[in-house]
Design a protein around this motif. Structure first.
Motif, PDB file in Angstrom:
ATOM      1  N   VAL A   1       0.845  -1.191   0.000  1.00 13.63           N
ATOM      2  CA  VAL A   1       0.000   0.000   0.000  1.00 13.63           C
ATOM      3  C   VAL A   1       0.882   1.245   0.000  1.00 13.63           C
ATOM      4  O   VAL A   1       1.866   1.333   0.747  1.00 13.63           O
ATOM      5  N   ILE A   2       0.518   2.198  -0.866  1.00 12.81           N
ATOM      6  CA  ILE A   2       1.149   3.517  -0.908  1.00 12.81           C
ATOM      7  C   ILE A   2       0.121   4.537  -0.436  1.00 12.81           C
ATOM      8  O   ILE A   2      -0.922   4.719  -1.078  1.00 12.81           O
ATOM      9  N   PHE A   3       0.379   5.178   0.695  1.00  8.50           N
ATOM     10  CA  PHE A   3      -0.512   6.218   1.205  1.00  8.50           C
ATOM     11  C   PHE A   3       0.028   7.587   0.823  1.00  8.50           C
ATOM     12  O   PHE A   3       1.246   7.806   0.806  1.00  8.50           O
ATOM     13  N   ARG A   4      -0.885   8.510   0.559  1.00  3.79           N
ATOM     14  CA  ARG A   4      -0.490   9.887   0.259  1.00  3.79           C
ATOM     15  C   ARG A   4      -0.809  10.778   1.440  1.00  3.79           C
ATOM     16  O   ARG A   4      -1.949  10.822   1.928  1.00  3.79           O
ATOM     17  N   SER A   5       0.186  11.491   1.932  1.00  2.00           N
ATOM     18  CA  SER A   5      -0.009  12.440   3.018  1.00  2.00           C
ATOM     19  C   SER A   5      -0.959  13.555   2.581  1.00  2.00           C
ATOM     20  O   SER A   5      -1.003  13.914   1.399  1.00  2.00           O
ATOM     21  N   PRO A   6      -1.716  14.145   3.523  1.00  2.00           N
ATOM     22  CA  PRO A   6      -2.588  15.267   3.154  1.00  2.00           C
ATOM     23  C   PRO A   6      -1.813  16.549   2.865  1.00  2.00           C
ATOM     24  O   PRO A   6      -2.396  17.538   2.415  1.00  2.00           O
ATOM     25  N   ASN A   7      -0.510  16.556   3.128  1.00  2.00           N
ATOM     26  CA  ASN A   7       0.305  17.735   2.843  1.00  2.00           C
ATOM     27  C   ASN A   7       1.724  17.272   2.516  1.00  2.00           C
ATOM     28  O   ASN A   7       1.931  16.114   2.168  1.00  2.00           O
TER      29      ASN A   7
ATOM     30  N   GLY B   1      -2.418  20.838  11.126  1.00  2.00           N
ATOM     31  CA  GLY B   1      -2.086  19.510  10.638  1.00  2.00           C
ATOM     32  C   GLY B   1      -3.326  18.639  10.506  1.00  2.00           C
ATOM     33  O   GLY B   1      -4.460  19.104  10.712  1.00  2.00           O
ATOM     34  N   PRO B   2      -3.144  17.359  10.211  1.00  2.00           N
ATOM     35  CA  PRO B   2      -4.304  16.520   9.890  1.00  2.00           C
ATOM     36  C   PRO B   2      -5.256  16.276  11.048  1.00  2.00           C
ATOM     37  O   PRO B   2      -6.447  16.051  10.834  1.00  2.00           O
ATOM     38  N   ILE B   3      -4.752  16.332  12.299  1.00  2.00           N
ATOM     39  CA  ILE B   3      -5.637  15.999  13.429  1.00  2.00           C
ATOM     40  C   ILE B   3      -5.744  17.114  14.456  1.00  2.00           C
ATOM     41  O   ILE B   3      -6.325  16.912  15.532  1.00  2.00           O
TER      42      ILE B   3
END
Length: 613
Positions: free
Chosen positions: A171-177, A413-415
């Motif tokens: 799996v390749i995840f893409r960061s939100p930034n 940031g994301p959270i």
């Protein structure tokens, strides 16, 4: 009360009226910012990866400091499974060669030396799974088999598990930034048992920054893409520290458990050195009082939060389960306090402590409560499967709160934990000591109210309201038409019997709290009996509302909603044949489980009422 509850708000709450407020005001005045800064000085520069010398050094400092304050302290040791990300590379080879920035994650697999090479398929092109939470295999992801899945989200245990079920190569995840965030992708809570070891993933997992991920997505829109992923992750058993301090109660063996995590990603000054400093200050203020608290306090500094999926708190819960169940009254988790730029308080709590928690936020700090719709980690104000929530099975009522930035923003940031969350940039300059002091005021207030009030502030009528609201939600979703072609048969899922049991419990609790209101404030024997009842209700109702696993086990890290063992009912309108019959069998047992728990709670309440006649 929570707006989801079918019960009206309790306008004049006797339990709140009985709260000891003079103690909390005195304690808040004793906070020493300089002492908290001393602790931050001690933790600065330590990269407290679980099992590392720096984590042990921080743990030894915690124990030495607690003992200096006069707190009984023990540096426990245990063996836990931890997974440390070492390195990752991602190289696109088709249609053009390009090296992408990348990191890997805890409990991702190491690739062979030459890497894993495969075509890439985008999760956005696949049908979303409507039944991921029930653990059902989603055949719409058959296209993933033998390929690398590309997903535009932070690394997720649920997505990795789904990809592995579908036969993905990785799996390749893409960061939100543009930041690469460290993470963990095992769903197994704590060190695995023989029952859960096979659930630890065996896929290589990487995360790339948004710009590289968007470049990859654009190439996918144009045609086939092939990528080589190389990862190295060290996953092994390690001897880990678990510092714990205790202050016994003067009038009760019961205690309030306060926890944080001693380990960190990188230096982790706001995640979670600031929480350690706040917890140490809590311990100092209580230990240096002339009189010990009526109920005791325990302070846990958990290891393997970040690389062991809460292995430290899970170990402590397992090792102390019987005592926690008998004497623990609530768990407060401290995580990410003292964030520079934090402007409001995020909160989660179980229903029975909601009124108390929100009142404490209003009274103890000038920071406003964050609106529910903007809440950290989702829109619900109920505890989820995060933040060392290892104590549901032992029956402890849960509280979490802290100042946050706006999630999903450049600064937050994301959270909402700051753009530096889970990155090497979580350094001392990200700490706002004034914010940390405000949060410590809140934590002291909660501890004073739980430990000093003549009657515990737990109102389990609100818990009954949560059960009713969850049943409403499930029944509504289950009431659709059958998936049989040409059939309009209703789902036949009904919890009328459970609702009748809940009505009896609600009536008994109303009568019990009338007795408490009339007599507990002046009669220590009634107050003690009330406390016994409240602990028993937590033991029975909290696992019933939050857990599908047996209460001696730990729920996995996965999407979570209340009454998880009945959520399969929401799929009934789409099920036919054997699938439907199997689901109905599970749901029948789930109804029995809930009804049995509710009746046990009613019996305990009736015994209390009989004892007060």
């Amino acid at each position: 009360m929570n707006s989801r509850s079918t019960h009206p708000p309790i306008e004049a709450n006797f339990l709140l009226e009985q709260v000891d407020r003079s103690t909390e005001r005195t304690l808040r005045e004793r906070i020493d910012p300089a002492e908290m800064e001393r602790h931050l000085d001690a933790f600065e520069g330590l990269e407290r990866t679980s099992g590392s010398p720096d984590e042990w050094a921080a743990s030894e400092y915690v124990v030495e400091t607690l003992e200096e304050y006069g707190v009984d302290a023990t540096l426990h040791e245990y063996e836990g499974l931890v997974s440390v990300p070492e390195s990752a590379t991602v190289t696109a080879t088709t249609p053009t060669r390009r090296q992408l920035d990348a990191t890997t994650v805890s409990f991702g697999a190491s690739t062979p030396a030459h890497g894993t090479h495969a075509p890439v398929v985008s999760a956005a092109r696949l049908d979303s799974a409507s039944r991921v939470e029930s653990g059902r295999r989603d055949e719409s992801w058959g296209e993933v088999e033998g390929k690398l899945l590309y997903a535009t989200e932070l690394p997720s245990a649920a997505t990795v598990a789904r990809a592995e079920r579908a036969g993905a190569a990785g799996v390749i995840f893409r960061s939100p930034n543009e930041h690469l965030y460290q993470g963990i992708v095992t769903p197994v809570w704590g060190t695995p048992s023989t029952d859960t070891a096979e659930d630890v993933p065996s896929l290589p997992v990487v995360e790339v920054p948004r710009s590289d991920g968007d470049w990859l997505a654009d190439r996918l829109d144009e045609g086939p893409v092939e990528v080589t992923v190389e990862t190295e992750v060290t996953t092994e058993l390690a001897t880990l520290p678990c510092p714990v301090g205790t202050i016994p109660g003067s009038a009760s063996d019961r205690y309030f458990l306060v926890g944080n995590h001693v380990d960190s990603w990188f230096e982790g000054m706001t995640d979670n050195a600031t929480a350690m400093a706040a917890t140490l200050e809590l311990a100092r203020v209580f230990a240096e009082r002339d009189e010990p608290p009526k109920r005791g306090l325990a302070f846990g500094f958990w290891s393997a939060h970040s690389t062991g999926r809460y292995a430290g708190s899970a170990w402590y819960a397992d090792d102390n389960w019987l005592d926690l169940r008998k004497n623990g009254v609530a768990y407060l988790h401290l995580d990410l306090p003292g964030l520079k730029g934090a402007d409001s308080v995020w909160y989660q709590q179980m229903a029975e402590l909601e009124d108390e928690h929100r009142d404490a936020i209003r009274e103890a700090t000038h920071l406003p409560a964050r609106e529910e719709a903007e809440n950290f980690l989702g829109s619900t104000d109920r505890p989820a499967r995060n933040s060392d929530q290892s104590f549901w099975g032992a029956g402890l009522s849960s509280l979490l709160s802290g100042a946050r930035l706006a999630p999903g923003t450049e600064e937050g940031g994301p959270i909402g934990g700051g753009w530096w969350w889970h990155t090497p940039e979580d350094t001392r300059d990200k700490v706002d000591l004034d914010v940390l002091v405000e949060e410590t005021k809140l934590y002291l207030t909660l501890a004073a109210r739980v430990c000093e009030s003549p009657v515990l502030p737990h109102d389990f009528r609100a818990t009954v309201g949560d059960v009713e609201a969850a049943l409403d939600e499930i029944e509504s979703a289950a009431g659709g038409e059958s998936a049989d072609e040409g059939s309009a048969t209703a789902s036949e899922f009904s919890v009328d019997g459970v609702r009748s049991d809940l009505a009896e419990l609600g009536d008994a609790l109303d009568r019990a709290y009338e007795v408490v209101e009339e007599r507990a404030g002046d009669d220590p024997a009634v107050a003690a009996a009330t406390e016994d009842l409240q602990v028993e209700l937590g033991n029975v109702l909290n696992p019933a509302l939050y857990m599908e696993a047996p209460e001696y086990e730990h729920e996995p890290r996965q999407p979570h909603r209340q009454l998880p063992y009945l959520r399969l009912a929401e799929d009934l309108p789409e099920l036919t044949g054997r699938e439907r019959r199997f689901a109905e069998t599970k749901l029948r047992r789930g109804r029995t489980k809930l009804a049995h728990r509710v009746r046990r709670a009613t019996a305990a309440t009736e015994r209390f009422l009989d004892s007060q006649q």
